[in-house]
Structure formats: C-alpha cells, structure tokens
Write a protein that holds these residues in place. Structure first.
Motif, mmCIF file in Angstrom:
data_model
loop_
_atom_site.group_PDB
_atom_site.id
_atom_site.type_symbol
_atom_site.label_atom_id
_atom_site.label_comp_id
_atom_site.label_asym_id
_atom_site.label_seq_id
_atom_site.Cartn_x
_atom_site.Cartn_y
_atom_site.Cartn_z
ATOM 1 N N GLY A 59 -19.597 33.366 -16.492
ATOM 2 C CA GLY A 59 -20.461 33.577 -15.338
ATOM 3 C C GLY A 59 -20.900 32.255 -14.728
ATOM 4 N N ALA A 60 -21.272 31.297 -15.590
ATOM 5 C CA ALA A 60 -21.663 29.976 -15.107
ATOM 6 C C ALA A 60 -20.484 29.251 -14.463
ATOM 7 C CB ALA A 60 -22.227 29.150 -16.264
ATOM 8 N N TYR A 61 -19.316 29.397 -15.041
ATOM 9 C CA TYR A 61 -18.118 28.715 -14.519
ATOM 10 C C TYR A 61 -17.849 29.120 -13.065
ATOM 11 C CZ TYR A 61 -13.249 27.186 -14.181
ATOM 12 O OH TYR A 61 -12.082 26.592 -13.769
ATOM 13 N N TRP A 62 -17.792 30.425 -12.829
ATOM 14 C CA TRP A 62 -17.485 30.899 -11.472
ATOM 15 C C TRP A 62 -18.582 30.511 -10.482
ATOM 16 C CZ3 TRP A 62 -16.482 35.826 -14.594
ATOM 17 C CH2 TRP A 62 -15.178 35.820 -15.098
ATOM 18 N N ASP A 63 -19.838 30.607 -10.901
ATOM 19 C CA ASP A 63 -20.937 30.238 -10.009
ATOM 20 C C ASP A 63 -20.899 28.755 -9.654
ATOM 21 O OD1 ASP A 63 -21.808 32.826 -10.053
ATOM 22 O OD2 ASP A 63 -23.403 32.486 -11.530
ATOM 23 N N ILE A 64 -20.651 27.917 -10.632
ATOM 24 C CA ILE A 64 -20.702 26.476 -10.399
ATOM 25 C C ILE A 64 -19.538 26.000 -9.544
ATOM 26 C CG2 ILE A 64 -20.310 24.283 -11.624
ATOM 27 C CD1 ILE A 64 -22.407 25.133 -13.605
ATOM 28 N N VAL A 65 -18.360 26.557 -9.738
ATOM 29 C CA VAL A 65 -17.226 26.176 -8.879
ATOM 30 C C VAL A 65 -17.552 26.473 -7.417
ATOM 31 C CG1 VAL A 65 -14.836 26.736 -8.284
ATOM 32 C CG2 VAL A 65 -15.464 26.390 -10.671
ATOM 33 N N ILE A 87 -13.396 12.837 -10.653
ATOM 34 C CA ILE A 87 -14.647 12.822 -11.413
ATOM 35 C C ILE A 87 -14.626 13.958 -12.433
ATOM 36 C CG2 ILE A 87 -17.156 12.987 -11.273
ATOM 37 C CD1 ILE A 87 -16.965 12.063 -8.374
ATOM 38 N N LEU A 88 -14.874 13.611 -13.701
ATOM 39 C CA LEU A 88 -14.986 14.626 -14.743
ATOM 40 C C LEU A 88 -16.390 15.206 -14.730
ATOM 41 C CD1 LEU A 88 -13.179 13.007 -17.822
ATOM 42 C CD2 LEU A 88 -12.261 14.639 -16.163
ATOM 43 N N PHE A 89 -16.463 16.542 -14.710
ATOM 44 C CA PHE A 89 -17.753 17.239 -14.720
ATOM 45 C C PHE A 89 -17.750 18.149 -15.942
ATOM 46 C CE2 PHE A 89 -20.459 20.785 -12.808
ATOM 47 C CZ PHE A 89 -21.649 20.141 -13.106
ATOM 48 N N ARG A 90 -18.608 17.827 -16.938
ATOM 49 C CA ARG A 90 -18.548 18.528 -18.219
ATOM 50 C C ARG A 90 -19.930 18.955 -18.703
ATOM 51 N NH1 ARG A 90 -14.034 14.996 -21.637
ATOM 52 N NH2 ARG A 90 -12.225 15.744 -20.442
ATOM 53 N N PRO A 91 -20.491 20.015 -18.131
ATOM 54 C CA PRO A 91 -21.750 20.567 -18.650
ATOM 55 C C PRO A 91 -21.468 21.536 -19.804
ATOM 56 C CG PRO A 91 -21.113 21.715 -16.659
ATOM 57 C CD PRO A 91 -20.070 20.658 -16.880
ATOM 58 N N GLN A 108 -24.843 16.378 -10.697
ATOM 59 C CA GLN A 108 -25.971 16.403 -11.631
ATOM 60 C C GLN A 108 -27.023 17.417 -11.174
ATOM 61 O OE1 GLN A 108 -26.321 14.358 -14.625
ATOM 62 N NE2 GLN A 108 -27.749 16.068 -14.899
ATOM 63 N N GLU A 109 -27.282 17.464 -9.871
ATOM 64 C CA GLU A 109 -28.246 18.428 -9.332
ATOM 65 C C GLU A 109 -27.772 19.857 -9.572
ATOM 66 O OE1 GLU A 109 -28.752 17.457 -5.259
ATOM 67 O OE2 GLU A 109 -29.612 15.463 -5.637
ATOM 68 N N ILE A 110 -26.467 20.084 -9.425
ATOM 69 C CA ILE A 110 -25.923 21.431 -9.657
ATOM 70 C C ILE A 110 -26.103 21.824 -11.115
ATOM 71 C CG2 ILE A 110 -23.780 22.769 -9.735
ATOM 72 C CD1 ILE A 110 -22.865 21.234 -7.246
ATOM 73 N N ALA A 111 -25.827 20.887 -12.021
ATOM 74 C CA ALA A 111 -25.993 21.183 -13.447
ATOM 75 C C ALA A 111 -27.450 21.446 -13.781
ATOM 76 C CB ALA A 111 -25.444 20.025 -14.283
ATOM 77 N N ASP A 112 -28.352 20.599 -13.271
ATOM 78 C CA ASP A 112 -29.782 20.756 -13.555
ATOM 79 C C ASP A 112 -30.353 22.021 -12.932
ATOM 80 O OD1 ASP A 112 -29.653 18.369 -14.912
ATOM 81 O OD2 ASP A 112 -30.431 17.160 -13.240
ATOM 82 N N GLY A 113 -29.768 22.449 -11.818
ATOM 83 C CA GLY A 113 -30.301 23.622 -11.123
ATOM 84 C C GLY A 113 -29.863 24.946 -11.713
ATOM 85 N N ASP A 114 -28.950 24.923 -12.671
ATOM 86 C CA ASP A 114 -28.497 26.169 -13.310
ATOM 87 C C ASP A 114 -29.203 26.305 -14.650
ATOM 88 O OD1 ASP A 114 -26.952 28.165 -14.773
ATOM 89 O OD2 ASP A 114 -25.457 27.955 -13.183
ATOM 90 N N ARG A 120 -28.684 28.100 -17.045
ATOM 91 C CA ARG A 120 -27.804 28.315 -18.201
ATOM 92 C C ARG A 120 -27.276 27.007 -18.789
ATOM 93 N NH1 ARG A 120 -24.358 32.487 -14.646
ATOM 94 N NH2 ARG A 120 -24.773 30.731 -13.243
ATOM 95 N N THR A 121 -27.392 25.904 -18.035
ATOM 96 C CA THR A 121 -26.894 24.616 -18.513
ATOM 97 C C THR A 121 -27.753 24.100 -19.655
ATOM 98 O OG1 THR A 121 -26.146 24.086 -16.280
ATOM 99 C CG2 THR A 121 -26.255 22.278 -17.848
ATOM 100 N N LEU A 122 -27.115 23.651 -20.718
ATOM 101 C CA LEU A 122 -27.840 23.110 -21.860
ATOM 102 C C LEU A 122 -28.194 21.644 -21.607
ATOM 103 C CD1 LEU A 122 -25.709 24.576 -24.801
ATOM 104 C CD2 LEU A 122 -27.867 25.454 -23.877
ATOM 105 N N SER A 123 -29.398 21.266 -22.016
ATOM 106 C CA SER A 123 -29.807 19.860 -21.884
ATOM 107 C C SER A 123 -29.253 19.007 -23.010
ATOM 108 C CB SER A 123 -31.333 19.764 -21.861
ATOM 109 O OG SER A 123 -31.887 20.332 -23.037
ATOM 110 N N GLU A 124 -28.910 19.638 -24.113
ATOM 111 C CA GLU A 124 -28.344 18.929 -25.258
ATOM 112 C C GLU A 124 -27.188 19.757 -25.822
ATOM 113 O OE1 GLU A 124 -27.598 15.992 -27.766
ATOM 114 O OE2 GLU A 124 -29.180 15.917 -26.227
ATOM 115 N N PRO A 125 -25.967 19.241 -25.779
ATOM 116 C CA PRO A 125 -25.546 17.944 -25.251
ATOM 117 C C PRO A 125 -25.735 17.869 -23.728
ATOM 118 C CG PRO A 125 -23.833 18.944 -26.633
ATOM 119 C CD PRO A 125 -24.827 19.999 -26.345
ATOM 120 N N ALA A 126 -26.022 16.672 -23.253
ATOM 121 C CA ALA A 126 -26.230 16.483 -21.818
ATOM 122 C C ALA A 126 -24.902 16.560 -21.078
ATOM 123 C CB ALA A 126 -26.887 15.126 -21.572
ATOM 124 N N PRO A 127 -24.923 17.018 -19.820
ATOM 125 C CA PRO A 127 -23.682 17.064 -19.038
ATOM 126 C C PRO A 127 -23.089 15.661 -18.867
ATOM 127 C CG PRO A 127 -25.414 18.348 -17.986
ATOM 128 C CD PRO A 127 -26.071 17.570 -19.081
#
Length: 280
Positions: free
Chosen positions: A242-248, A229-233, A200-206, A208-215
C-alpha cells in the motif's frame, strides 16, 4: 484338513470346508474395519494434542499422516494374520511391495524426502508470501509430495517439493519490516538537493514510514542523460505494498509541482553520406 471326494460333492462337505475359512475372512474384515476406525480415532486425538501444543499446521499434518500409515500397517498385518498368513511373511510381502513401489516412484520419493525437509526445517509456513521454484504466491498447504501456492490473482500453483527444496526460496513474510528500493532518475539540469529534500518530505509525510532504520536517499549514479537517486524508506511488512503504490504516485505529483524534471532517454543518430569522395 483333508476332505474326501464324497465330502467335496456334498453340501455338508462344502459347508465344513467353507465355514472355517469364512469365519476367518469375516474376522479379518472385522479387524481391518475396526482397526482402521481406531487408527483414525488415535490420529485425531494425536492431532488435537499437537494443536493444543500450538504446533505448526504443516508439522501437525505431516506427523498425523505418518502416524496413520504406521497404524494401518499394523492393522493390515493383523488382518492377514487372522487369515492364517504368518506375520513374518506378511511383513516380507509388504516390504517387497514397498521396494517395488519405491523403484517405480523414485521421482515421487524424492518429492517426499524434500517434503520432510521442508516440514522440519521450515523455510516457510502456511500464510507466508514466498518465491519458490520461480513462482510467487502465498503458501496454502505443504504436503509430503507438493507445495500449494495461491497467487495474488487467486490462482493455485502446485509445485513438487523436490523442485521447491532444490531452488532458492525467498520468504517475504519472514521479517516484520521491508525496505522499499526505488531509483528516481532526474534530468542532468534538475536540482539534486531539491529532489532529495522532496523525497525526504514524502517519506516523513507518510505515517507508515519507519524512523528506524532511517530512509536512505543517495545519489547512486550519473549517466549521460540522468542523475539516479536511490530512495530507500522502511515500512512494516503488512503496510509495504500500500505504501509502495502511494509513494510512487506522490513522487510523480510532487516532482511535477516542484518543477523537477525526470530524466528522458536520449538517442543519438549518426547520419552518414552515401556518396564517394572524388579525386581532383
């Protein structure tokens, strides 16, 4: 017009014979050349009017091609008429040639029919990134016969339109947002709540992550060696890769910092003795 043998063996006789037909031939050539020029000019004007109306490039190209073919058919018939060929007969000849050509090019006609459907129903347009006929790429051009894709490593793939139309088409550019689907597998001994909090911290810290729909961060499965664990931002489509590679990369680094162990594949080996039991 009838000519005697003497006329056919004299220069004047040949001149009287050839000049009328030569003039007709020149007239037919002039009609064809001028007609083709006029057809090209009309199609050019037609295309510009479609561009001003902001019609899609694919539709503009298709309609321009059809218009040119129709105009050139009239030009050919007019040129044949100048040569003395009856227009009804010329139309019949052209129709017969079209039928014979159609029978010999059934596969290509199928591709053309599919091209018409693709152009008018428009499951994708130029510039869209798609999967079609099992191939991935950005749509560069859709003609009456084939679709041209450019891959991410800048290779061109030409696919017949009937193969494209008869397959499932995935358009990754159709929507403005995309969801990232990751499965993060941690060991059975790892702290699930802490792992979910870090994700959740990783999603909130990027940004580019949209708040709606929430991760969505959910425990999906427990196996004999892992907790999945499913992670779906969600992200804007243009930011997705770009977000995909950074978040992995961030998941790996953060889990190492937090001491959260990833799952390891476990193998069980059963050893059996080769001796036989002996009776007492």
């Amino acid at each position: 017009m009838n000519f005697s043998v003497d006329q056919l063996t004299s220069v004047e006789g040949w001149a009287n014979l050839l000049i009328p037909y030569g003039l007709k031939l020149l007239g037919a050539i002039a009609i064809f050349v001028i007609g083709r020029w006029i057809a090209a000019l009309l199609v050019k004007v037609f295309r510009k009017s479609l561009d001003r109306a902001k019609v899609d490039d694919t539709v503009t190209s298709f309609l321009g091609t059809v218009a040119y073919i129709v105009l050139m058919a009239f030009v050919v018939i007019a040129a044949l008429g100048q040569l003395g060929v009856k227009t009804t007969a010329a139309a019949a000849i052209i129709g017969g040639m079209a039928l014979a050509l159609g029978l010999s090019l059934q596969g290509q006609i199928s591709a053309v029919a599919a091209g018409v459907l693709l152009i008018f129903f428009r499951p994708f347009k130029k510039g869209d990134f798609v999967q079609a006929a099992g191939q991935y790429g950005t749509v560069e051009h859709v003609s009456l016969v084939n679709t041209l894709l450019v891959t991410t490593n800048n290779q061109e793939i030409t696919i017949p339109n009937n193969q494209v139309w008869n397959s499932a088409i995935t358009n990754f550019s159709a929507r403005d947002t995309r969801r990232m689907d990751l499965t993060v597998s941690i060991s059975l001994a790892a702290d699930v709540d802490r792992a979910k909090a870090v994700l959740q911290e990783i999603a909130d810290g990027d940004e580019r992550t949209l708040s709606e729909p929430a991760p969505a961060i959910l425990v999906n499965a427990i196996t004999d060696s892992s907790v999945d664990i499913l992670f779906r931002p969600w992200f804007p489509r243009v930011e997705f890769w770009g977000a995909y590679w950074d978040i992995v990369e961030r998941i790996k680094k953060r889990f190492d910092e937090e001491g959260i162990d990833f799952a390891h594949q476990r193998r069980f080996i059963e050893l059996r003795g080769g001796g036989e039991d002996k009776a007492a």
